[in-house]
Every structure is written in C-alpha cells, then in structure tokens.
Design a protein around this motif. Structure first.
Motif, PDB file in Angstrom:
ATOM      1  N   TYR A 251       0.858  -1.205   0.000  1.00  0.00           N
ATOM      2  CA  TYR A 251       0.000   0.000   0.000  1.00  0.00           C
ATOM      3  C   TYR A 251       0.886   1.244   0.000  1.00  0.00           C
ATOM      4  O   TYR A 251       0.660   2.194  -0.721  1.00  0.00           O
ATOM      5  N   HIS A 256      -1.056  -1.682  -6.555  1.00  0.00           N
ATOM      6  CA  HIS A 256      -2.507  -1.753  -6.722  1.00  0.00           C
ATOM      7  C   HIS A 256      -3.092  -2.820  -5.794  1.00  0.00           C
ATOM      8  O   HIS A 256      -2.428  -3.811  -5.480  1.00  0.00           O
ATOM      9  N   HIS A 265     -11.752  -0.877   0.464  1.00  0.00           N
ATOM     10  CA  HIS A 265     -11.294   0.083  -0.547  1.00  0.00           C
ATOM     11  C   HIS A 265     -10.387  -0.605  -1.565  1.00  0.00           C
ATOM     12  O   HIS A 265      -9.683  -1.560  -1.223  1.00  0.00           O
ATOM     13  N   SER A 266     -10.385  -0.071  -2.795  1.00  0.00           N
ATOM     14  CA  SER A 266      -9.526  -0.613  -3.853  1.00  0.00           C
ATOM     15  C   SER A 266      -8.815   0.541  -4.550  1.00  0.00           C
ATOM     16  O   SER A 266      -9.299   1.682  -4.545  1.00  0.00           O
ATOM     17  N   PHE A 267      -7.699   0.206  -5.186  1.00  0.00           N
ATOM     18  CA  PHE A 267      -6.927   1.237  -5.901  1.00  0.00           C
ATOM     19  C   PHE A 267      -6.233   0.572  -7.091  1.00  0.00           C
ATOM     20  O   PHE A 267      -5.591  -0.472  -6.934  1.00  0.00           O
ATOM     21  N   SER A 271      -7.859   5.175 -10.257  1.00  0.00           N
ATOM     22  CA  SER A 271      -9.007   5.550  -9.430  1.00  0.00           C
ATOM     23  C   SER A 271      -8.968   4.752  -8.139  1.00  0.00           C
ATOM     24  O   SER A 271      -8.280   3.739  -8.037  1.00  0.00           O
ATOM     25  N   ARG A 272      -9.724   5.257  -7.172  1.00  0.00           N
ATOM     26  CA  ARG A 272      -9.930   4.421  -5.995  1.00  0.00           C
ATOM     27  C   ARG A 272     -11.427   4.200  -5.879  1.00  0.00           C
ATOM     28  O   ARG A 272     -12.233   5.001  -6.353  1.00  0.00           O
ATOM     29  N   TRP A 274     -14.618   2.455  -3.172  1.00  0.00           N
ATOM     30  CA  TRP A 274     -14.900   1.929  -1.840  1.00  0.00           C
ATOM     31  C   TRP A 274     -16.284   1.308  -1.848  1.00  0.00           C
ATOM     32  O   TRP A 274     -17.243   1.854  -2.386  1.00  0.00           O
ATOM     33  N   THR A 295     -16.780   5.189  -7.030  1.00  0.00           N
ATOM     34  CA  THR A 295     -15.446   5.327  -7.615  1.00  0.00           C
ATOM     35  C   THR A 295     -15.080   6.797  -7.708  1.00  0.00           C
ATOM     36  O   THR A 295     -15.943   7.641  -7.980  1.00  0.00           O
ATOM     37  N   ARG A 303      -3.204  12.552  -6.543  1.00  0.00           N
ATOM     38  CA  ARG A 303      -2.221  11.448  -6.569  1.00  0.00           C
ATOM     39  C   ARG A 303      -0.905  11.901  -5.941  1.00  0.00           C
ATOM     40  O   ARG A 303      -0.267  11.163  -5.206  1.00  0.00           O
ATOM     41  N   GLU A 306      -1.411  12.077  -2.162  1.00  0.00           N
ATOM     42  CA  GLU A 306      -1.453  10.729  -1.584  1.00  0.00           C
ATOM     43  C   GLU A 306      -0.039  10.138  -1.516  1.00  0.00           C
ATOM     44  O   GLU A 306       0.354   9.538  -0.518  1.00  0.00           O
TER      45      GLU A 306
END
Ligand code: SF4
Length: 377
Positions: A251, A256, A265-267, A271-272, A274, A295, A303, A306
């Motif tokens: 992470y 990814h 949650h996904s990435f 995009s992310r 939840w 999304t 980005r 983050e």
C-alpha cells in the motif's frame, strides 16, 4: 505486483473506540459468505493480470469465522486470480480466538502470517478499551502462535490511554521483545467521531486519551524498539530485520490492490473505489449484480498528495525523482522548496533526493505532509 484485502465485518462485541465497519454478531455470516464469493468473481478482472503477492483478511474479526470458510474463500481467490506460490497471506486474529486447533486449521488453510490484536498486556488498559480478552490471554495467544509455526507474526498495541502509565507501556514493550515478536504495530489512541468512546467522553462519562502522554510514549517506543534491533519502517510499524508486512508495504509503495467485502477500498493506479457499508446493503447489491461501490478518479494533485502523505511515513521516503517523473517539474520544485523549511528545522532529512522524517518530524507527520500538499485541481 498487487494485493487483495478481504473485509470480514463481524466482531464478538464492539470496542468503543473502533470506527471500522463491523457488527457485534455473527448472525449474518451465512448471508455474507455467498455474497463475498460472488464479489470475488465479479471483481476478478479489476487487477488485470497482475500477480497477487499478498492477501489480507482484516475486519472486523476474521478469526471469528470458521477456518473452513477461510479455506473456501482462499480456494476461490486462487481460482479467480494469479496468486503467487510465495504469497503472504495474513489473518487478523483476536487473542480469545487463538487455540491450538484454530492455529492448525488456519495453517492448513494456507494462512502464513497472523496479526494479533493484543493492544496491551495490562488488564486495566484492556478494560478501558472495552476489549474482551485479558493480558494473560494475550500473552498466551502469542506464545501459542509462535510455537505453532507462525513466525511471521505481528502484534498491535495501543498507547496514550489514561490507564497506561509510562512504566506499564515500557512493560508491554519489554514483554513483546522478550517474546521475540517479529513485527509490532503501535497506534496512539484517538477518539474518532461517532464512536461510543467519543460520545462517552463528550458526556464526561470517561476520560479521553492525552496527547502529551501519547507523544512521550511514541518517543519511548521509537527509542526502545530501535535499541532492541527493530526497524521503524513506517510511522506505526516496527519489525525485526526483514520481517516487514509485505501487504501493508505494498500500500505504502503505491501498488494496486483490490478490497472485497463491505467498506473495503480498492486502488488501481487511476481511481480508488470503496464498497458500501452495511451487510444487508452489500449482500443485496452484490447478489443483484448492481454497483456496490463508489469510484473516484484521482486528479494529478490528489495522486501527488497521496504519494507524499504515504511515502513520507515510511523508511523508503519521498523521492524527488519520482515526483518529477510522475507529476512534472512544477510539483517537484514546489515540494523541494517547502521541504527545505523542514530540513532547516531538522524535521526532515534528505539523502540523494530521498526525503524522510527525522525522529522529531515523525511526531508531526500528518502536519508536515499536509504542509507539502498541492491544492486540489
Ligand atoms: S477494534 Fe477490532 S475487535 Fe474491536 S470492534 Fe473494532 S474490529 Fe472489532
């Protein structure tokens, strides 16, 4: 390289400080498991054909569901994704669920790493935190897990609560070191909005955490574990040489991941997304084949923010070259200009274009990274 996170949203009881999505009952498990199975197949293309190097059962309390269910979930993941033979497969477990039988069953199912929610070896702290295990049970669970071959083992601690004196915290850490626990995650207690603890503190029914105590315990944590050979590789994470959490490190390195289960949650680099909260909502949407997540496509500044926030918390640091390559010269010189103030104040250190936090800077990690953020575009 990619990872999969599975959110198992059941607990025996709800700890008053916790803001993770979970319910204090296992009644809905029979409704939940088929939906999770369906979500696995619905999302099997989310990560393209990337190899899965880590799987993580979190929650909630994944140790609460039957090992046979864990086994079936893993089988389905293996059938739907390209899981590496050497994948790290972690299960979060509470001390009260750890027995010789459960350890053997998890091992047979393919779990090769445990993350145990110890929080403290001190009964007064556990009572304050609303945990249902005792300090003795916590210690026993760690010993049992180590004896039964789980040498990739992590333990969670919480500090900063009013019941935890500095000497009791030192005792907790000394015990962890004497048990030769290879990985330790330690978090300052915070009162999250809308938790039972937050409400009780507001009504003056309980005393909240103290920031100064938490800061001094954090300093002690860094100094003591450092002196015992633990590497402080992320703000809240320490390990003996080479015993990193591969899942969490991925992470932090921007790999990814796919999150399955309610609130996961996904990435995918662009995009992310939840998943919805609520077991009934999640199961009915997944079963109907309707969208069960929201999304957000990340803007370049999101980005960048983050990347700065996450990388600065780690031993691998924030790379100026990476900022240049990914976001361009403008954000790179913006970062360099602002970071120079923190180099002067000795809150940051720079080596060959890699910026990390000094020991003092780690106390203000969130503030420092937000000062380096770009405005949203
Ligand atoms: S802290 Fe862990 S055991 Fe307690 S309610 Fe939250 S997820 Fe459940």
């Amino acid at each position: 390289m990619a990872g999969i996170y599975l959110h198992i949203p059941f607990c025996k009881s709800k700890c008053p400080y916790c803001n993770f999505f979970s319910v204090a009952s296992i009644k809905a498990v029979e409704e939940f498991l088929p939906a999770l199975k369906k979500e696995i197949s619905l999302q099997q293309y989310y990560l393209g054909n990337q190899k899965i190097e880590t799987l993580y059962f979190g929650g909630g309390t994944p140790s609460l569901i039957k090992p046979s269910a864990i086994n079936r979930i893993l089988e389905q993941i293996q059938n739907s994704f390209a899981v590496e033979k050497t994948a790290e497969i972690t299960l979060e477990a509470n001390p009260d669920d750890i027995t010789v039988a459960s350890l053997e069953a998890w091992h047979n199912a393919g779990i090769n790493r445990l993350s145990i929610g110890v929080q403290s070896f001190n009964d007064a702290d556990l009572k304050y935190l609303g945990r249902i295990h005792s300090g003795a049970q916590a210690e026993k669970s760690v010993q049992l897990a180590l004896e039964h071959g789980f040498n990739h083992l992590s333990v969670d601690f919480i500090y900063g609560m009013p019941t935890l004196s500095d000497s009791a915290f030192a005792d907790n850490l000394e015990k962890a070191v004497s048990l030769q626990i290879p990985h330790i995650s330690a978090y300052a207690l915070t009162t999250e909005p809308k938790t039972a603890m937050d409400a009780m503190i507001r009504k003056q029914q309980m005393q909240g955490p103290d920031e100064e105590t938490a800061a001094s315990q954090f300093r002690y944590l860094m100094q003591y574990l450092g002196s015992r050979g633990y590497e402080h590789y992320e703000i809240s994470n320490f390990c003996l040489p080479g015993k990193y959490s591969r899942h969490n490190s991925s992470y932090w390195k921007g790999d990814h991941y796919l999150g399955l289960g309610p609130s996961a949650h996904s990435f995918n680099g662009i995009s992310r997304q939840w998943n919805v909260n609520g077991i009934s909502r999640y199961t009915s949407l997944v079963n109907a084949g309707e969208s069960h997540f929201e999304t957000e496509v990340l803007s370049p500044s999101q980005r960048y923010n983050e990347y700065v926030m996450v990388s600065l918390r780690t031993i691998w640091g924030t790379s100026l070259d990476h900022i240049k390559q990914e976001f361009g010269e403008g954000p790179a010189s913006y970062f360099k200009d602002l970071a120079s103030h923190f180099l002067i104040s000795k809150d940051m250190i720079e080596h060959d274009g890699i910026f990390t936090l000094s020991e003092n800077g780690k106390l203000f990690a969130d503030k420092i990274s937000s000062d380096l953020f770009l405005d949203n575009d």
